[in-house]
Design a protein around this motif. Structure first.
Motif, PDB file in Angstrom:
ATOM      1  N   UNK A  96       0.844  -1.207   0.000  1.00  0.00           N
ATOM      2  CA  UNK A  96       0.000   0.000   0.000  1.00  0.00           C
ATOM      3  C   UNK A  96       0.877   1.254   0.000  1.00  0.00           C
ATOM      4  N   UNK A  97       1.881   1.268   0.876  1.00  0.00           N
ATOM      5  CA  UNK A  97       2.697   2.487   0.981  1.00  0.00           C
ATOM      6  C   UNK A  97       3.399   2.818  -0.336  1.00  0.00           C
ATOM      7  N   UNK A  98       3.876   1.790  -1.010  1.00  0.00           N
ATOM      8  CA  UNK A  98       4.699   2.026  -2.193  1.00  0.00           C
ATOM      9  C   UNK A  98       3.920   1.865  -3.495  1.00  0.00           C
ATOM     10  N   UNK A  99       2.613   1.643  -3.409  1.00  0.00           N
ATOM     11  CA  UNK A  99       1.834   1.373  -4.619  1.00  0.00           C
ATOM     12  C   UNK A  99       0.916   2.513  -5.010  1.00  0.00           C
ATOM     13  N   UNK A 100      -0.089   2.187  -5.776  1.00  0.00           N
ATOM     14  CA  UNK A 100      -1.085   3.145  -6.275  1.00  0.00           C
ATOM     15  C   UNK A 100      -1.682   3.945  -5.096  1.00  0.00           C
ATOM     16  N   UNK A 101      -1.601   5.283  -5.154  1.00  0.00           N
ATOM     17  CA  UNK A 101      -2.142   6.087  -4.042  1.00  0.00           C
ATOM     18  C   UNK A 101      -3.615   5.787  -3.742  1.00  0.00           C
ATOM     19  N   UNK A 102      -4.339   5.335  -4.743  1.00  0.00           N
ATOM     20  CA  UNK A 102      -5.765   5.028  -4.529  1.00  0.00           C
ATOM     21  C   UNK A 102      -5.941   3.864  -3.548  1.00  0.00           C
ATOM     22  N   UNK A 103      -4.946   2.994  -3.452  1.00  0.00           N
ATOM     23  CA  UNK A 103      -5.050   1.845  -2.542  1.00  0.00           C
ATOM     24  C   UNK A 103      -5.216   2.288  -1.080  1.00  0.00           C
ATOM     25  N   UNK A 104      -4.729   3.485  -0.754  1.00  0.00           N
ATOM     26  CA  UNK A 104      -4.842   3.955   0.644  1.00  0.00           C
ATOM     27  C   UNK A 104      -6.287   4.163   1.085  1.00  0.00           C
ATOM     28  N   UNK A 105      -7.178   4.286   0.091  1.00  0.00           N
ATOM     29  CA  UNK A 105      -8.580   4.553   0.430  1.00  0.00           C
ATOM     30  C   UNK A 105      -9.449   3.305   0.335  1.00  0.00           C
ATOM     31  N   UNK A 106      -8.830   2.170   0.030  1.00  0.00           N
ATOM     32  CA  UNK A 106      -9.580   0.909   0.039  1.00  0.00           C
ATOM     33  C   UNK A 106     -10.000   0.549   1.469  1.00  0.00           C
ATOM     34  N   UNK A 107     -11.076  -0.224   1.559  1.00  0.00           N
ATOM     35  CA  UNK A 107     -11.481  -0.778   2.863  1.00  0.00           C
ATOM     36  C   UNK A 107     -10.597  -1.987   3.142  1.00  0.00           C
ATOM     37  N   UNK A 108      -9.538  -1.759   3.915  1.00  0.00           N
ATOM     38  CA  UNK A 108      -8.602  -2.838   4.262  1.00  0.00           C
ATOM     39  C   UNK A 108      -8.804  -3.170   5.732  1.00  0.00           C
ATOM     40  N   UNK A 109      -9.097  -4.420   6.028  1.00  0.00           N
ATOM     41  CA  UNK A 109      -9.268  -4.833   7.424  1.00  0.00           C
ATOM     42  C   UNK A 109      -8.335  -6.009   7.710  1.00  0.00           C
ATOM     43  N   UNK A 110      -7.989  -6.149   8.962  1.00  0.00           N
ATOM     44  CA  UNK A 110      -7.154  -7.274   9.401  1.00  0.00           C
ATOM     45  C   UNK A 110      -7.957  -8.063  10.428  1.00  0.00           C
ATOM     46  N   UNK A 111      -8.106  -9.357  10.197  1.00  0.00           N
ATOM     47  CA  UNK A 111      -8.799 -10.236  11.145  1.00  0.00           C
ATOM     48  C   UNK A 111      -7.747 -10.997  11.951  1.00  0.00           C
TER      49      UNK A 111
END
Lengths: 256, 256
Positions: A96-111
């Motif tokens: 995420x940090x080094x990729x497409x800036x749009x990825x920062x706004x994805x709904x990313x969750x950790x279970x």
């Protein structure tokens, strides 16, 4: 973007150690991404696309997952144990940090999941009952001299040690070196646990002294716990494995 | 003896983070023993006798549980999080070691749970992505100079720190002292997470710099994570909490 990415901990292996929340996240996924043996743990079902990959390609796998999520898919990345402990979650956030800036706004969750050291500890008593640390012995991603400096620090400060990735065919001597360092600082009678494939059908748990552990075989499915100075064995009957635990108290505590 | 004792981790609070195995152990219990708020999390049902007790009586509570199990009852001792991490499992084995020799032959099992640091880490990214340690700041059971020596060792060796029991009304200054020690060794921009009541209705998670953390309030329901030198923030949109993660790599690693 309507897609989502859940990074899911499958626990040590026993399906009974999966959380209900992780199960729900698996049930809602359209794409399943992970290292072959973890993907294999999740039953096939219609509508679930499986993308199993080899080990050591974590960041590629993470980028693939983020790409799919960005395209609108509900993606699950699976790890054994807990995804945040020497597993996929850090790789996803690196991507995420080094990729497409749009990825920062994805709904990313950790279970979260039951990581190996908790499962191993539960099987033999309470060896993590005091202060402890979790250390990966793999020098694929960090220099060996950093690992030895960290081992030395926590051995001298009397932490219990949980050693992940202790050995592999490409890293045959690191565990022996780490236990050798422990033997310079802790007494030979220090309790050591080799917990292999905990909660899986081929589980094998051995409780030994540090002196014995230095001669004992291990493999990449083994989690090693090295006791602190206070860690104790409670002998039981013939044929019963002793309990291992670390008391909560350190001598010298003042009044509460 | 036909009785049994299960030491059960209830996880951080969200019932979805209980494992199926822990739920089954609760369902099979005849007696439920634990600190008031943990017993309160388990629904009442016919046939389940509840024994809630105050905090700070862990060994008395463990002896009571062992006595009941030895009399033939199926007993569940409940802890928040994981019972082996600064919770009831070590107290049970302390009681076993120093109690009735017959207790050693009881069927004692430990059901692991999602401990606070795993739940807190999952909520904000992957701050435990590298080597880390778990340390209790309570000096009720160990001398404060042991705690500071351990903090100093793991801060210098660049571990991520998960600090349990950071503060209470009887221990108001310990967290500030620990963060002050961290500030002598780590830069003021070091990411720090204060994760309060994770997964419970009153959850409050704050991601701050170490400098800000030194001025921030905390309470006994807070788990504190102090980043290592590599721990990073990924800024997101306005009003979105940044992701926090620790890369898997430490600079200087050789070829894989």
């Amino acid at each position: 973007m309507s897609g989502s990415l859940a990074v899911i901990g499958l626990g040590p292996g026993d399906p009974g150690l999966l959380t209900a929340s992780a199960q729900a996240a698996l049930d809602g996924a359209q794409d399943l991404i992970g290292y072959v043996p973890y993907v294999a743990r999740v039953p096939e079902r219609p509508g679930l696309v499986r993308h199993a990959s080899d080990n050591r390609v974590e960041v590629d796998r993470a980028r693939h997952a983020l790409d799919l999520a960005a395209s609108g898919r509900r993606v699950a990345v699976v790890s054994g144990g807990d995804p945040g402990v020497f597993a996929m979650a850090a790789a996803v956030f690196e991507a995420v940090e080094h990729g497409d800036p749009a990825w920062r706004h994805l709904a990313i969750t950790v279970e979260p999941g039951i990581t190996a050291m908790l499962a191993a500890a539960a099987r033999c008593g309470a060896p993590l009952g005091g202060d402890f640390c979790a250390l990966s012995l793999s020098d694929n991603l960090k220099p060996w001299d950093v690992i030895t400096a960290r081992l030395d620090a926590v051995l001298r400060a009397d932490f219990v040690l949980a050693l992940y990735n202790p050995i592999s065919s490409a890293r045959p001597w690191q565990l022996g070196a780490a236990l050798g360092l422990a033997a310079e600082i802790r007494v030979p009678e220090t309790p050591v646990v080799f917990a292999r494939a905990v909660t899986r059908p081929d589980e094998a748990i051995r409780v030994m002294s540090l002196a014995e552990a230095r001669e004992a075989p291990a493999d990449m499915a083994t989690l090693v716990i090295v006791g602190a100075s206070g860690t104790r064995l409670i002998p039981r009957g013939a044929g019963e494995r002793p309990f291992v635990y670390t008391p909560r108290s350190v001598p010298g505590a003042g009044p509460a």
